[in-house]
Design an enzyme around this catalytic site. Structure first.
Site, mmCIF file in Angstrom:
data_model
loop_
_atom_site.group_PDB
_atom_site.id
_atom_site.type_symbol
_atom_site.label_atom_id
_atom_site.label_comp_id
_atom_site.label_asym_id
_atom_site.label_seq_id
_atom_site.Cartn_x
_atom_site.Cartn_y
_atom_site.Cartn_z
ATOM 1 N N ASN A 214 0.844 -1.198 0.000
ATOM 2 C CA ASN A 214 0.000 0.000 0.000
ATOM 3 C C ASN A 214 0.877 1.245 0.000
ATOM 4 O O ASN A 214 2.103 1.157 0.059
ATOM 5 C CB ASN A 214 -0.954 -0.032 1.204
ATOM 6 C CG ASN A 214 -0.198 -0.094 2.517
ATOM 7 O OD1 ASN A 214 0.519 0.829 2.863
ATOM 8 N ND2 ASN A 214 -0.342 -1.196 3.224
ATOM 9 N N ARG A 215 0.234 2.394 -0.061
ATOM 10 C CA ARG A 215 0.977 3.640 -0.295
ATOM 11 C C ARG A 215 1.413 4.338 0.994
ATOM 12 O O ARG A 215 1.863 5.475 0.946
ATOM 13 C CB ARG A 215 0.103 4.586 -1.124
ATOM 14 C CG ARG A 215 -0.103 4.093 -2.552
ATOM 15 C CD ARG A 215 -1.008 5.031 -3.329
ATOM 16 N NE ARG A 215 -0.506 6.392 -3.320
ATOM 17 C CZ ARG A 215 -1.274 7.487 -3.351
ATOM 18 N NH1 ARG A 215 -2.578 7.354 -3.383
ATOM 19 N NH2 ARG A 215 -0.744 8.673 -3.350
#
Ligand code: CTP
Length: 411
Positions: A214-215
């Site tokens: 994920n970011r």
């Protein structure tokens, strides 16, 4: 404080002048120990003028004063900036063939290193092993950071900025610096407390070269760890994938997957007064991890991945006995309105069973790699207890005030 600033022979030595200046302006007595190589990069008169003390270089100078050990024994803090790969290797080996080596060996003061070197040297297995050895002995590191290096190349290895080195070094010694470089009065409401922070995004391997991730940048978690340290706590940071340098002066545990995060967090949470789960945990992992790279020739036009839910770390640690400990969760939600955010937050804290939930809205361009944040803190009954907005460090500091107060209330 009596501070020894060691300067070793790297181009970044010229920037050490500003480290000395910052420490002197903050009211400290600074004694410079420069290696012979350092004096090829920066002049002795400059260092003496800025430090307001004689610069020490020679092991055989002032032998009658036993200076080779006196400087180290008298120091409250030693900062080496820049610390070259060579100096790091010598420190790891415990060598004492120059005045800086004897000073460090003869001292019980905290040691802070600001490494500076080319990326290849920083990543060389010899340097990596030396850094691991020094970390295991409790040596604190500031940087290196990524950026322009000497010459045309850029990458990790650039010395941290002088102001950051000053702030981190003073924080390690328990004297946080204000933005002006002078000691600012700070709230030390976590003195004697232990704080565990998880940060960054976990990654779930698909095959030897790919992962689901994920970011999350880990910025908010790292800022909470640094703020807790500055409020006087002993801090452990469990870092999944983070894009920022972990703060100096905290115990660092690196993890990759949710399973690793779970094991590390369950073990550590039980022995910390406050646990802040700022990590962005991958909710699912592949049912099977392929031993070989997944090839298009085998998978064809469409690829279906079968995923299985990961354990909920926050819910697991919140379910165990509390004994006065406080547990905080984070929730980043993509929502249209504040009401929607609160509704999701209330449902989430009820489900997770933690004491507080820090809510923030995220989107394609907000929340992740940004420097600022806006958060709402809910308590276990879903009531808003605090709202904060600003840089990730000021938000971190503000919300810690709430948790510190809850810890004292729980006593
Ligand atoms: N969390 C956790 N373990 C998981 C998922 C999340 O410990 N497997 C923690 C996060 O660190 C965070 C909080 O739970 O502190 C909320 O994370 P979030 O992803 O918002 O919660 P989820 O349970 O995944 O809910 P959603 O269905 O909204 O994704």
């Amino acid at each position: 404080m009596n501070i020894v600033v060691g300067i070793t022979g790297g181009i970044a030595a010229y920037k050490a002048v500003n480290v000395i200046r910052g420490l002197v302006l903050a009211g400290h007595d600074v004694h410079v120990v420069a290696t012979e190589a350092a004096l090829r990069f920066v002049g002795r008169p400059t260092l003496e003028a800025i430090s307001r003390n004689t610069v020490n270089t020679d092991l055989y100078e002032a032998v009658a004063e036993v200076r080779h050990v006196a400087l180290g024994q008298a120091a409250d803090l030693i900062v080496i900036a820049p610390a070259t790969a060579n100096t790091i290797a010598k420190l790891a080996a415990g060598l004492a063939d120059d005045l800086l080596g004897t000073t460090v060996l003869a001292s019980r003061a905290p040691l802070v290193l600001a490494p500076a070197m080319h990326t290849e040297m920083w990543q060389n297995p010899a340097t990596v092993a030396n850094i691991a050895t020094l970390r295991s002995r409790g040596v604190h590191l500031v940087g290196p950071v990524s950026g322009q290096l000497t010459g045309k190349d850029a990458g990790q290895g650039r010395m941290a900025e002088p102001d950051d080195i000053v702030a981190a070094a003073l924080a390690v010694a328990g004297v946080p610096a204000g933005s002006s470089g002078s000691p600012a009065p700070r709230i030390r409401d976590l003195e004697g407390r232990s704080v565990l922070v998880t940060a960054g995004g976990t990654r779930e391997p698909l095959d030897p070269v790919r992962y689901l991730g994920n970011r999350s940048s880990g910025r908010q978690g790292a800022a909470i760890a640094a703020a807790a340290r500055d409020r006087g706590a002993r801090v452990t940071l469990i870092a999944a994938h983070i894009e920022v340098e972990p703060p100096a002066g905290v115990d660092l545990v690196r993890v990759e997957t949710t399973e690793e995060l779970l094991a590390a967090t369950v073990e550590a949470s039980a022995r910390h007064d406050l646990t802040v789960m700022a990590a962005a945990v991958a909710d699912y992992r592949p049912v099977a991890v392929s031993d070989a790279k997944i090839k298009k020739a085998h998978t064809g036009e469409r690829l279906t991945l079968e995923l299985v839910q990961n354990p909920d770390v926050l819910a697991i640690i919140s379910a165990g006995p509390r004994d006065g400990r406080v547990i905080v969760g984070f929730a980043a939600e993509t929502v249209g309105s504040h009401e929607e955010l609160l509704a999701l937050g209330r449902a989430k804290i009820a489900r997770k069973g933690c004491d507080f939930l820090v809510l923030n809205g995220v989107g394609w361009t907000t929340g992740f790699a940004t420097e600022s944040n806006t958060v709402t803190v809910l308590d276990a009954s879903g009531d808003i207890v605090f709202e904060a907005s600003g840089s990730k460090s000021s938000v971190a500091d503000d919300i810690l005030g709430v948790f510190a107060a809850a810890l004292s209330g729980a006593q």
